[in-house]
Motif scaffolding. Structure first.
Motif, PDB file in Angstrom:
ATOM      1  N   THR A 141       6.790 -11.496 -33.948  1.00 24.59           N
ATOM      2  CA  THR A 141       6.719 -12.668 -34.814  1.00 24.59           C
ATOM      3  C   THR A 141       5.415 -12.605 -35.606  1.00 24.59           C
ATOM      4  OG1 THR A 141       5.500 -14.056 -33.232  1.00 24.59           O
ATOM      5  CG2 THR A 141       7.910 -14.042 -33.044  1.00 24.59           C
ATOM      6  N   GLY A 142       5.158 -13.661 -36.365  1.00 25.04           N
ATOM      7  CA  GLY A 142       3.826 -13.855 -36.906  1.00 25.04           C
ATOM      8  C   GLY A 142       2.954 -14.525 -35.849  1.00 25.04           C
ATOM      9  N   THR A 192       2.338  -8.983 -33.543  1.00 23.98           N
ATOM     10  CA  THR A 192       2.337 -10.079 -32.579  1.00 23.98           C
ATOM     11  C   THR A 192       3.612  -9.954 -31.751  1.00 23.98           C
ATOM     12  OG1 THR A 192       0.988 -11.537 -33.948  1.00 23.98           O
ATOM     13  CG2 THR A 192       2.415 -12.589 -32.307  1.00 23.98           C
ATOM     14  N   ILE A 193       3.442  -9.793 -30.449  1.00 21.63           N
ATOM     15  CA  ILE A 193       4.542  -9.350 -29.586  1.00 21.63           C
ATOM     16  C   ILE A 193       4.749 -10.324 -28.433  1.00 21.63           C
ATOM     17  CG2 ILE A 193       5.412  -7.420 -28.214  1.00 21.63           C
ATOM     18  CD1 ILE A 193       2.915  -5.895 -29.743  1.00 21.63           C
ATOM     19  N   TRP A 194       6.006 -10.607 -28.172  1.00 23.82           N
ATOM     20  CA  TRP A 194       6.414 -11.427 -27.027  1.00 23.82           C
ATOM     21  C   TRP A 194       7.254 -10.577 -26.079  1.00 23.82           C
ATOM     22  CZ3 TRP A 194       5.139 -16.687 -26.686  1.00 23.82           C
ATOM     23  CH2 TRP A 194       4.614 -17.256 -27.859  1.00 23.82           C
ATOM     24  N   LEU A 195       6.978 -10.718 -24.796  1.00 19.86           N
ATOM     25  CA  LEU A 195       7.809 -10.114 -23.756  1.00 19.86           C
ATOM     26  C   LEU A 195       8.129 -11.200 -22.749  1.00 19.86           C
ATOM     27  CD1 LEU A 195       9.109  -7.685 -22.286  1.00 19.86           C
ATOM     28  CD2 LEU A 195       6.897  -7.267 -21.202  1.00 19.86           C
ATOM     29  N   ALA A 196       9.423 -11.412 -22.504  1.00 19.64           N
ATOM     30  CA  ALA A 196       9.857 -12.488 -21.600  1.00 19.64           C
ATOM     31  C   ALA A 196      10.953 -11.970 -20.676  1.00 19.64           C
ATOM     32  CB  ALA A 196      10.344 -13.682 -22.407  1.00 19.64           C
ATOM     33  N   ARG A 197      11.178 -12.713 -19.604  1.00 16.22           N
ATOM     34  CA  ARG A 197      12.239 -12.376 -18.644  1.00 16.22           C
ATOM     35  C   ARG A 197      13.241 -13.529 -18.579  1.00 16.22           C
ATOM     36  NH1 ARG A 197       9.477 -10.550 -14.629  1.00 16.22           N
ATOM     37  NH2 ARG A 197      10.055  -8.375 -14.979  1.00 16.22           N
ATOM     38  N   TRP A 209      12.620  -5.952 -32.744  1.00 18.38           N
ATOM     39  CA  TRP A 209      11.305  -5.503 -33.229  1.00 18.38           C
ATOM     40  C   TRP A 209      11.325  -5.443 -34.755  1.00 18.38           C
ATOM     41  CZ3 TRP A 209       7.062  -4.312 -30.136  1.00 18.38           C
ATOM     42  CH2 TRP A 209       5.959  -3.767 -30.804  1.00 18.38           C
ATOM     43  N   ASP A 210      10.427  -6.194 -35.377  1.00 19.17           N
ATOM     44  CA  ASP A 210      10.313  -6.227 -36.844  1.00 19.17           C
ATOM     45  C   ASP A 210      11.648  -6.549 -37.512  1.00 19.17           C
ATOM     46  OD1 ASP A 210       7.665  -5.656 -36.545  1.00 19.17           O
ATOM     47  OD2 ASP A 210       7.732  -3.676 -37.475  1.00 19.17           O
ATOM     48  N   SER A 211      12.417  -7.437 -36.900  1.00 19.67           N
ATOM     49  CA  SER A 211      13.710  -7.830 -37.472  1.00 19.67           C
ATOM     50  C   SER A 211      13.889  -9.349 -37.429  1.00 19.67           C
ATOM     51  CB  SER A 211      14.855  -7.140 -36.728  1.00 19.67           C
ATOM     52  OG  SER A 211      14.810  -7.418 -35.334  1.00 19.67           O
ATOM     53  N   PHE A 212      13.723  -9.915 -36.255  1.00 22.72           N
ATOM     54  CA  PHE A 212      13.856 -11.357 -36.035  1.00 22.72           C
ATOM     55  C   PHE A 212      12.981 -12.158 -36.994  1.00 22.72           C
ATOM     56  CE2 PHE A 212      11.766 -14.838 -33.615  1.00 22.72           C
ATOM     57  CZ  PHE A 212      12.852 -15.665 -33.349  1.00 22.72           C
ATOM     58  N   PHE A 213      11.793 -11.638 -37.346  1.00 20.07           N
ATOM     59  CA  PHE A 213      10.868 -12.409 -38.181  1.00 20.07           C
ATOM     60  C   PHE A 213      11.263 -12.444 -39.659  1.00 20.07           C
ATOM     61  CE2 PHE A 213       7.465  -8.734 -38.481  1.00 20.07           C
ATOM     62  CZ  PHE A 213       8.362  -7.942 -39.178  1.00 20.07           C
ATOM     63  N   GLY A 255      18.768  -5.707 -35.120  1.00 19.08           N
ATOM     64  CA  GLY A 255      18.066  -5.229 -36.300  1.00 19.08           C
ATOM     65  C   GLY A 255      17.598  -3.811 -36.054  1.00 19.08           C
ATOM     66  N   CYS A 256      18.526  -2.983 -35.611  1.00 15.50           N
ATOM     67  CA  CYS A 256      18.194  -1.652 -35.077  1.00 15.50           C
ATOM     68  C   CYS A 256      17.688  -0.694 -36.130  1.00 15.50           C
ATOM     69  CB  CYS A 256      19.411  -1.062 -34.382  1.00 15.50           C
ATOM     70  SG  CYS A 256      20.860  -0.841 -35.471  1.00 15.50           S
ATOM     71  N   GLY A 257      18.016  -0.938 -37.414  1.00 13.56           N
ATOM     72  CA  GLY A 257      17.581  -0.011 -38.444  1.00 13.56           C
ATOM     73  C   GLY A 257      18.169   1.372 -38.234  1.00 13.56           C
ATOM     74  N   PRO A 258      17.466   2.413 -38.646  1.00 10.85           N
ATOM     75  CA  PRO A 258      18.026   3.767 -38.586  1.00 10.85           C
ATOM     76  C   PRO A 258      17.981   4.419 -37.210  1.00 10.85           C
ATOM     77  CG  PRO A 258      15.847   3.820 -39.584  1.00 10.85           C
ATOM     78  CD  PRO A 258      16.180   2.370 -39.376  1.00 10.85           C
TER      79      PRO A 258
END
Length: 206
Positions: free
Chosen positions: A147-148, A198-203, A115-119, A55-58
């Motif tokens: 996410t929310g 609301t941000i998730w960071l995972a490995r 970022w701001d796409s998956f949701f 969801g890369c956008g511009p």
């Protein structure tokens, strides 16, 4: 009667609004601290490190910031006009017109960003995306997505056009990450230092 937008409308809406969205997109880069966290978490499996931007956008300002810091970017968007803008912004990057839900690139990346796409996806499509994340994750890859903060549906705007949002319960995201081989590094619900995202960071532990 007003018809509410649905997840099926997202790609058509962003395709139609791409030029206005790119002009109106906030360039303050409030996301910088989290992008730096992503850079710090991404392994050095290859040089340059590879980023998959879903969801890369511009392409500005997020992908541009990461490219300026040495990442090789592959941008994916289901809206063709967004892909064209991304390619103009980052001519050295790979720009792909594809739906993230059915993505099968046959390659892996050191970092994955949604970022701001998956949701914008429906709850069921969000659940299915974790297999897509895992299929494109290199060993110890970093995954970041927004996410929310609670389960439910909501409606917002993109360049003035109504758009759909959805979120699972945070525990559902934790369970899905674990099920698909990811370990949560950080969870920030409605972070006031990041415009209340609301941000998730995972490995990826694979």
């Amino acid at each position: 009667m007003t018809t509410l937008p649905s997840p099926d409308d997202i790609l058509e809406t962003y395709d139609a609004q791409a030029q206005d969205y790119a002009r109106q997109r906030n360039r303050i880069l409030f996301e910088k601290p989290m992008l730096d966290r992503l850079l710090g978490a991404a392994p050095r499996n290859q040089s340059p490190r590879r980023l998959l931007d879903l969801g890369c956008g511009p392409g500005a300002p997020l992908a541009t910031y990461l490219a300026d810091r040495g990442m090789a970017i592959t941008g994916v968007d289901g809206a063709a006009t967004m892909v064209d803008l991304f390619a103009q912004t980052l001519p050295q990057a790979t720009a792909l017109h594809a739906d993230m839900r059915t993505l099968t690139l046959g390659q892996t990346f050191d970092a994955i960003l949604a970022w701001d796409s998956f949701f914008h996806l429906s709850p069921d499509d969000q659940r299915a995306m974790f297999a897509v994340f895992a299929a494109h994750a290199a060993p110890k890859a970093a995954l970041m997505f927004t996410t929310g903060h609670a389960a439910g549906e909501a409606y917002g705007h993109a360049a003035g056009a109504p758009v759909y949002h959805a979120s699972l319960d945070p525990q559902d995201y934790r369970d899905l990450l674990t099920e698909h081989g990811f370990k949560v590094i950080e969870y920030r619900p409605e972070d006031p230092n990041c415009d209340f995202h609301t941000i998730w960071l995972a490995r990826f532990t694979g």
